[in-house]
Design a protein around this motif. Structure first.
Motif, PDB file in Angstrom:
ATOM      1  N   TYR A  13       1.129  -1.408   0.018  1.00  0.00           N
ATOM      2  CA  TYR A  13      -0.170   0.034   0.054  1.00  0.00           C
ATOM      3  C   TYR A  13       0.877   1.478   0.038  1.00  0.00           C
ATOM      4  CZ  TYR A  13      -3.856  -3.031   1.791  1.00  0.00           C
ATOM      5  OH  TYR A  13      -4.836  -3.959   1.786  1.00  0.00           O
ATOM      6  N   GLN A  70     -10.405   7.623  11.727  1.00  0.00           N
ATOM      7  CA  GLN A  70     -10.112   6.243  11.849  1.00  0.00           C
ATOM      8  C   GLN A  70      -8.463   5.920  11.487  1.00  0.00           C
ATOM      9  OE1 GLN A  70     -13.344   4.774   9.318  1.00  0.00           O
ATOM     10  NE2 GLN A  70     -14.165   3.794  11.141  1.00  0.00           N
ATOM     11  N   THR A 125      -8.208  -4.807  -2.568  1.00  0.00           N
ATOM     12  CA  THR A 125      -8.352  -5.324  -1.310  1.00  0.00           C
ATOM     13  C   THR A 125      -8.995  -4.167  -0.395  1.00  0.00           C
ATOM     14  OG1 THR A 125      -6.300  -4.490  -0.777  1.00  0.00           O
ATOM     15  CG2 THR A 125      -6.519  -6.797  -1.562  1.00  0.00           C
ATOM     16  N   LEU A 126      -9.109  -2.946  -0.537  1.00  0.00           N
ATOM     17  CA  LEU A 126      -9.596  -2.052   0.170  1.00  0.00           C
ATOM     18  C   LEU A 126     -11.028  -1.443  -0.205  1.00  0.00           C
ATOM     19  CD1 LEU A 126      -6.623   0.139   0.734  1.00  0.00           C
ATOM     20  CD2 LEU A 126      -7.215  -1.791   2.256  1.00  0.00           C
ATOM     21  N   LYS A 170      -5.736  -2.605   6.429  1.00  0.00           N
ATOM     22  CA  LYS A 170      -6.928  -3.600   5.603  1.00  0.00           C
ATOM     23  C   LYS A 170      -8.122  -3.837   6.638  1.00  0.00           C
ATOM     24  CE  LYS A 170      -8.683  -7.351   3.142  1.00  0.00           C
ATOM     25  NZ  LYS A 170      -9.164  -7.110   2.067  1.00  0.00           N
ATOM     26  N   PHE A 213     -10.705  -0.845   6.738  1.00  0.00           N
ATOM     27  CA  PHE A 213     -11.603  -0.728   5.345  1.00  0.00           C
ATOM     28  C   PHE A 213     -12.369  -1.938   5.297  1.00  0.00           C
ATOM     29  CE2 PHE A 213      -8.342   2.540   4.554  1.00  0.00           C
ATOM     30  CZ  PHE A 213      -9.425   3.561   3.974  1.00  0.00           C
TER      31      PHE A 213
END
Lengths: 474, 474
Positions: free
Chosen positions: A208, A456, B220-221, B458, B461
């Motif tokens: 990421y 968050q 993935t998010l 991960k 989200f």
């Protein structure tokens, strides 16, 4: 979503430790740097000269770190005592992003100012955060390269601060902002770990993109301790600079949009309105305001005739038939100085607020119109200048020095400008970040969902809410 | 850190719902798109032809979404039944990043393929994820601009997939990868909300850079439903292309590093080794392999004599005195075709694995040496080519079609190459991302701390672990 201020609350209400205990412990954790607790230093390092009132209470200590270990030491003390940490670099924020808060540790990285490496072979530099932008650029140029991002604060701001705010500048139109030039970071997290993000490769598709999450995060997610940046080769060919005068900023903005898609790839497209030109004339003894209502300073990295001719033709098509160009380095330096002197010329002896909207390119002209009308309606002195090639406009509102409170008309004008910016699809921060001055606009600009996600993310990296609380997000 | 596979586990062991119930509910949620459950379609859309074995079980359904509402509907069904969702765009992943998994919903955005807007005035395009890269580029060129990122998959890959993998290409050396050209995104989150990130301004320093967190996040998010990209103006001047032949890849890599910092700003610096040239000659009927051991195809956006002379001089200084250049568009198209035919020429009739390391520029030459020696030592046929100007190398190992299992020597060679890449400060994914094939290397490349942070992001989200479980991170 105010839980990032918890640290403060705990300190004030429940702290079981005396100030002396806290300072003693802090000093033990900072083995290379210096811890200051005298009132003069605390005041100087806590309050941005123009941006903050000095009645918000003093920081507990000001620390000049010399090493990663020092930064980790400050974080250790902060966790132990639940004390907020205000990361600070060269303290040049224009949005009160690094002012001390009452009872905090102000953690400066200005002394971590080593250029660790300039690599011709990899086209990168590795620097500590306190390195001044201009010093890095100079060191790169000595090896035939340059560091592209050139904020107005280039002679005084540090790379760490540039990373914190995603600083832009005049050359962003061609070379991008800080985010586009950072390849890797080392960051000390709130929990004390130093992590390494990115690296020194020009392509990267592995993890990421946490590097870019930290660029522009304003010290709220961690403390940057090392930065790896791209260096650019100095382009072959002689740069061409020039000036052109337009009837008004709207005409200028229209010409800029055409230049932007013309294929000339300018490195500078700077706009100055008539008020700014007049201020500069007064400051420099020049006579540009005789010419017109708006001035465009432009630069391309070459002097190919097709490029220069195209530029002149586009400007003529928007009413600026008088464009002059030069390849003389001394004359170019004069023009760059003129643009850089804009701020002192405009500020001279007055209170001021400089804003920083970035618009979609086609919305620059309507925004210019709006600001002009607003100044007339509210009877305010607004100077408008900016990096027109990026759609980035810096309106500056001034008022007399004697009037210490920000006039209500100024506050109202800013709010109207911000609303208009968002209505036109722009952002209220193009390159100065958010700090304390704009974080109440998060919900407006980003929407409730993204605002929530920001909190968050913040909570993930800084669950105790220690790092620069109340800034950027609030 | 395997909790993102929970969905799978729950489904297999505890699901209180029959397949029919799940499919019925799913179909109710997808009002515009199509839900396929026939075995032929499921097989075709679940298994990458060359990358996955087909014994891993079938997806439960394959959905071609037509709208954001469809995407949200699939996510709703996925949450209700704890079914994993595999976002898929044009399904061209080279790292098995979008293969179906047993019992999953494969969610394709390939039918969301509208170019919503090409704006000359703002120099941006707004597209749905299924738009083919080449189609976007073509539409932009019709208006005097272009879309810069040009992965090898340009004629077949979608912008959504390009965003998911942070795809690069030949022009990255000048114009950057996908991440450098994305200004804004719309994304459907696992919880069903569609969020809007970034925008259409060229400068942006407001929120955390969540746009860049999503670029390269491989589904993935969240699921990308709209992309706003920068379009670039077509540069003034005639492009110059050329070829040069070097004794070997090491000499070539050394020349490339010099060209990179020379100030000529190439738009293409593509390297082909002797094995690749021979394969191309066989495929195209050309005779390039008569010349030498390594071929460089180069391009600059102009034909300024100083630039072309500089290029030739630098290549001669590294032993390539035979560089030829051309400004003829047809000849340039031939050279580009040659480079693009590299893959079919090399793959022809054989099993293969193509790798994707990016090295610091100075480490390209040693990496080339290492790969060459490794091929000899392991007696493997390795073709080496790549985007040399970015330090991005694509070694391709081939073995006979009859041998269905990947040979042990190939597996060992890949592991050795990956270790060497990391030892030299490179990344094992320059532009193809991670998928299923490299996620076991997270700890090696990123370190334990960053690997852990990736899992925390991960989980933030996608707390139920529904989105593309086991990919990118694992």
């Amino acid at each position: 979503m105010k839980n990032n201020l918890k640290g403060l609350g705990l300190l004030t209400v429940f702290s079981a430790f005396s100030q002396t205990e806290m300072i003693d412990y802090l000093k033990q954790q900072v083995s290379n740097g210096t811890v200051y607790t005298d009132e003069a230093t605390l005041k100087k390092q806590s309050f941005s000269p123009r941006l903050s009132s000095d009645d918000s209470g003093l920081a507990l200590a000001y620390i000049e770190a010399q090493s990663t270990a020092d930064v980790q030491g400050v974080m250790r003390a902060a966790r132990k005592f639940h004390v907020p940490v205000i990361p600070q670099d060269q303290f040049t924020s224009t949005v009160a992003g690094a002012d001390g808060v009452a009872g905090s540790f102000v953690l400066s990285t200005k002394q971590m100012n080593q250029i660790k490496e300039i690599s011709r072979a990899d086209s990168v530099a590795v620097v500590e955060p306190g390195v001044i932008n201009g010093d890095l650029d100079k060191a790169a140029r000595e090896q035939g390269m340059f560091y592209a991002p050139d904020p107005g604060s280039k002679p005084i701001s540090g790379i760490g601060g540039n990373v914190a705010t995603n600083a832009g500048g005049m050359s962003t139109v061609k070379y991008g902002a800080t985010k586009d030039n950072v390849l890797g970071l080392k960051v000390v997290l709130a929990d004390g770990r130093e992590i390494k993000l990115g690296g020194r490769t020009l392509k990267q598709a592995f993890g990421y993109n946490l590097t870019q999450l930290f660029v522009g995060s304003e010290g709220t997610l961690g403390v940057v301790t090392e930065v790896t940046v791209k260096l650019m080769p100095i382009p072959i060919g002689k740069p061409t600079m020039g000036v052109a005068f337009f009837d008004n900023m709207t005409k200028l903005a229209e010409a800029v949009a055409e230049i932007r898609i013309s294929g000339v790839y300018p490195t500078m497209l700077e706009a100055l309105d008539s008020a700014t030109i007049a201020a500069l004339d007064a400051y420099e003894g020049t006579h540009y305001s005789d010419n017109s209502g708006a001035m465009l300073i432009f630069k391309v990295d070459n002097s190919i005739p097709e490029v220069v001719d195209k530029l002149k033709a586009l400007m003529a098509a928007h009413g600026a038939a008088n464009a002059t160009v030069t390849t003389d380095p001394d004359r170019q330096a004069e023009l760059e100085k003129l643009r850089r002197d804009m701020l002192p010329a405009v500020f001279a002896g007055q209170n001021h607020i400089m804003e920083d909207m970035a618009m979609p390119l086609s919305k620059l002209a309507p925004m210019m119109d709006y600001i002009h009308d607003l100044g007339e309606k509210k009877q305010l002195k607004i100077y408008v200048a900016g990096h027109a090639g990026d759609g980035n406009v810096h309106p500056t509102i001034v008022w007399p020095k004697e009037q210490t409170e920000t006039p209500q008309a100024v506050v109202e004008a800013l709010q109207l400008m911000f609303h208009k910016t968002l209505e036109l699809g722009g952002t209220i921060s193009g390159e100065h970040a958010v700090g304390t001055l704009k974080n109440q606009w998060n919900n407006e600009e980003l929407g409730e969902d993204v605002d929530q996600i920001q909190h968050q993310i913040k909570a993930l990296f800084d669950p105790m809410g220690l790092l620069n609380p109340g800034r950027k997000i609030n």
